[in-house]
Design an enzyme around this catalytic site. Structure first.
Site, mmCIF file in Angstrom:
data_model
loop_
_atom_site.group_PDB
_atom_site.id
_atom_site.type_symbol
_atom_site.label_atom_id
_atom_site.label_comp_id
_atom_site.label_asym_id
_atom_site.label_seq_id
_atom_site.Cartn_x
_atom_site.Cartn_y
_atom_site.Cartn_z
ATOM 1 N N GLY A 1 0.697 -1.405 0.024
ATOM 2 C CA GLY A 1 -0.040 -0.038 -0.023
ATOM 3 C C GLY A 1 0.776 1.211 0.089
ATOM 4 O O GLY A 1 0.222 2.296 0.406
ATOM 5 N N GLU B 1 5.303 -35.128 -0.276
ATOM 6 C CA GLU B 1 4.348 -34.508 0.351
ATOM 7 C C GLU B 1 4.155 -35.030 1.918
ATOM 8 O O GLU B 1 4.281 -34.324 3.006
ATOM 9 C CB GLU B 1 3.302 -33.955 -0.198
ATOM 10 C CG GLU B 1 2.900 -33.438 -1.477
ATOM 11 C CD GLU B 1 3.884 -31.846 -1.298
ATOM 12 O OE1 GLU B 1 3.858 -31.394 -0.054
ATOM 13 O OE2 GLU B 1 4.613 -31.622 -2.234
HETATM 14 P P1 ADP Z 1 2.876 -0.998 -3.129
HETATM 15 O O1 ADP Z 1 2.823 0.650 -3.704
HETATM 16 O O2 ADP Z 1 3.280 -0.944 -1.738
HETATM 17 O O3 ADP Z 1 3.522 -2.012 -4.151
HETATM 18 P P2 ADP Z 1 -0.039 -0.524 -3.828
HETATM 19 O O4 ADP Z 1 -0.122 0.830 -2.945
HETATM 20 O O5 ADP Z 1 0.313 -0.303 -5.290
HETATM 21 O O6 ADP Z 1 1.521 -1.257 -3.181
HETATM 22 O O7 ADP Z 1 -1.145 -1.520 -3.384
HETATM 23 C C1 ADP Z 1 -1.646 -1.935 -4.429
HETATM 24 C C2 ADP Z 1 -3.242 -2.519 -3.963
HETATM 25 O O8 ADP Z 1 -3.450 -3.159 -3.020
HETATM 26 C C3 ADP Z 1 -3.900 -0.993 -3.660
HETATM 27 O O9 ADP Z 1 -4.225 -0.433 -4.814
HETATM 28 C C4 ADP Z 1 -5.203 -1.589 -2.737
HETATM 29 O O10 ADP Z 1 -6.103 -1.977 -3.597
HETATM 30 C C5 ADP Z 1 -4.579 -2.591 -1.976
HETATM 31 N N1 ADP Z 1 -3.984 -2.314 -0.862
HETATM 32 C C6 ADP Z 1 -2.833 -2.476 -0.359
HETATM 33 N N2 ADP Z 1 -2.666 -2.038 0.806
HETATM 34 C C7 ADP Z 1 -3.760 -1.730 1.092
HETATM 35 C C8 ADP Z 1 -4.431 -1.236 2.302
HETATM 36 N N3 ADP Z 1 -3.557 -1.009 3.574
HETATM 37 N N4 ADP Z 1 -5.637 -0.649 2.325
HETATM 38 C C9 ADP Z 1 -6.465 -1.013 1.725
HETATM 39 N N5 ADP Z 1 -6.056 -1.546 0.179
HETATM 40 C C10 ADP Z 1 -4.907 -1.868 0.289
HETATM 41 ZN ZN ZN Z 2 8.614 -30.022 -0.857
#
Ligand code: ADP
Ligand code: ZN
Length: 559
Positions: free
Chosen positions: A172, A389
């Site tokens: 996020g 497994e």
């Molecule tokens: P990063 O930039 O850390 O790689 P992003 O901000 O692009 O991650 O997150 C990708 C998606 O994951 C967001 O658009 C959202 O839909 C979801 N997401 C990630 N963290 C959260 C959070 N804390 N709350 C709500 N949605 C989240």
């Molecule tokens: Zn294995």
């Protein structure tokens, strides 16, 4: 033509001419010879244009080779592509369309812009970021700065320049940066570090300059640089691609130092590899604030699931807490993915609403890849997988620190031939040495069973070995858990490791990794040979049913 062959051909004076297009790492290579030029033409990909150019120019300067270098404008290069391919018009069109899209996407070379002056306001608010309460409260201040910079400046307060967000992908970071812009109602300009690299000399640096020129015009605003490690990794004195990086990084430092107080530009940058960053970036006035964005804990996962299920039709019996409990370690992006996948599965199954089973299947699907019932598996492979497994499951059953088995399957999913899933009970912040050691033993259980029963080992254990070796390495170099090496962190850049700690320590780490792995393998073999009977039972049940639940698994131990 492979890169090493290209270098060799140039060295051997077999190349007449090289044509290249600005910004592309694909070269047109015309060999010497009497045939028509088209018949002597090949293409080659170079890992870094800058490095290649330095190498070849050096050879030419020293008169070791004579090769003609032609730098084409994109169009001339494209028409060359046209010549060698029969379906010119289609390809040209597609390439052109892609090019146009790409240029639009880059917002004229200097970053994508969301909201603000362009009319499209970033709609993301803090409420769209679930969990991360502490992190958000730290950033509220920044929003206030952006809203009324004048008040702060009048008071003599220094506005922070750069904030570094640490965290793995999907936690996020981008979302939170957009939320800051959204809350403050300022433009959000973003660019990814990887967009700066692999370019002609100086281009990376000039992009940085343009990015900030644009930001200054839009101040107050947020500049977001994703994957900053791509440009911000330690500067070195090496040539080639590295020096290109150095220029880009230097430009970034110059820009960050050069803001006027009246320019309210806050630069947020994200990285997953803080240890790679050049220390100069972290000095006061640059990225002097660092915020870690962790993967969500149990509560955070519940919040994220709640948020992302708002626009989805959930059955009444869906228990988001239980799902959160089963998804320790998932990032926000993965959780959002789970719910989306669950909605797709529910639709396919013609359910009235998304049911627990859909979500469970989605979790599984995302964990191990798509179930592939229809893949034909030979009896021999099936037996091998079943023992592999069963080996993991039986070994971990006898290790007190390991979680209980939740499900064992030999139905192939994605690249994995089978899997053993463990119950997750709570989020753990600390892991003990015993747990790590036993985890390694459980990982070795697969290979140990193959060897014990079939007297044969397979490639199926490669991932287990990789994980186990990683654990062993971390135990020694990150957690300081070795008696003889002591409580020391050896976690430095590979290149510096030898320099700082000396050959003896580095060799010792290697030896100890090997002995940790050897001992785990021996321990796993011992458990399995002592419990051969139950191993056979579990493996046969797997061959018959392909999947065993935790209850069925436990039964074998009661008998
Ligand atoms: P990063 O930039 O850390 O790689 P992003 O901000 O692009 O991650 O997150 C990708 C998606 O994951 C967001 O658009 C959202 O839909 C979801 N997401 C990630 N963290 C959260 C959070 N804390 N709350 C709500 N949605 C989240
Ligand atoms: Zn294995």
């Amino acid at each position: 033509m492979a890169y090493d062959k290209l270098l060799l051909s140039i060295q051997n004076q077999e190349v007449e001419k090289i044509e290249m297009e600005v910004g592309s790492t694909t070269l047109k290579v015309i060999m010497k010879g009497d045939e028509k030029e088209a018949d002597r033409t090949e293409t080659a990909n170079v890992p870094s244009l800058q490095a290649f150019m330095e190498w070849v120019n050096d050879k030419i300067d020293k008169k070791e080779v004579d090769v003609e270098i032609v730098e084409n404008t994109p169009n001339a290069f494209m028409s060359f592509l046209g010549n060698i391919v029969a379906y010119v018009p289609t390809i040209l069109l597609v390439v052109l369309i892609l090019l146009v899209f790409k240029m639009q996407g880059l917002g004229g070379d200097s970053g994508k812009i969301y909201g603000g002056d362009d009319g499209k306001k970033s709609k993301v608010k803090f409420a769209d970021v679930a969990g991360l309460e502490e992190e958000k409260s730290e950033l509220v201040e920044i929003v206030d700065f952006l809203k009324k910079p004048d008040e702060y400046i009048k008071m003599g307060a220094k506005i922070p320049r750069g904030i570094l967000l640490y965290g793995k992908p999907g936690t996020g970071k981008t979302l939170i940066a957009k939320a800051i812009a959204g809350e403050a109602g300022v433009p959000f300009i973003s660019m990814s570090g990887s967009e700066f690299i692999e370019m002609f000399a100086g281009l990376g640096a000039s992009r940085v300059r343009k990015l900030f020129e644009r930001a200054k015009k839009m101040s107050p605003c947020i500049v977001f640089i994703d994957e900053i490690d791509a440009i911000g990794s330690r500067r070195t004195s090496n040539s080639g691609a590295e020096s290109e990086n150095n220029q880009t990084l230097n430009q970034l430092l110059v820009e960050m130092d050069g803001f006027e107080t009246k320019e309210t530009i806050i630069v947020l940058a994200a990285t997953n590899r803080p240890e790679m960053l050049d220390k100069a970036l972290l000095r006061p006035g640059r990225f002097d604030r660092q915020i870690t964005i962790p993967a969500p804990d149990l509560n955070g996962r519940v919040e994220i699931l709640k948020l992302h299920s708002k626009d989805k039709k959930l059955a009444d019996n869906v228990d988001l807490k239980a799902i959160a409990g089963d998804t320790a370690g998932f990032t926000g992006a993965e959780l959002s993915n789970v719910l989306n996948e669950a909605a797709i599965l529910a639709t396919k199954e013609r359910h009235e609403a998304i049911e627990n089973i859909d979500i469970e299947n989605a979790v599984r699907k995302i964990t191990v890849g798509l179930e592939k019932h229809n893949r034909v598996v030979s009896e021999k492979d099936k037996k091998l997988t079943a023992y592999h497994e069963a080996g993991h499951a039986v070994v971990s059953r006898f290790l007190s620190s390991q979680n209980d088995v939740k499900e064992i399957s030999i139905i192939p999913r994605g690249v994995a031939g089978g899997y053993t899933m463990y119950k997750t009970t709570e989020d753990k912040y600390y892991v003990s040495r015993t747990e790590l050691l036993e985890k390694m033993v459980a990982l070795m259980g697969g290979r140990a069973a193959e060897k014990l029963v079939l007297n044969e080992i397979s490639t199926g254990a490669s991932n287990d070995l990789e994980v186990a070796t990683g654990i062993a390495r971390d135990m020694l170099t990150v957690y300081g858990m070795s008696d003889s090496l002591g409580p020391i962190s050896l976690k430095v850049d590979k290149a510096y490791e030898l320099e700082i700690f000396g050959e003896e320590v580095v060799n010792e780490v290697g030896n100890q990794i090997k002995s940790l792995i050897d001992n785990s393998y021996i321990a796993a073999q011992k458990i399995l040979s002592e419990h051969r009977e139950v191993l056979d039972k579990v493996a046969y049940a797997l061959m018959e049913k392909e999947k065993i639940t935790s209850e069925e698994f436990e039964k074998f131990f009661e008998e």
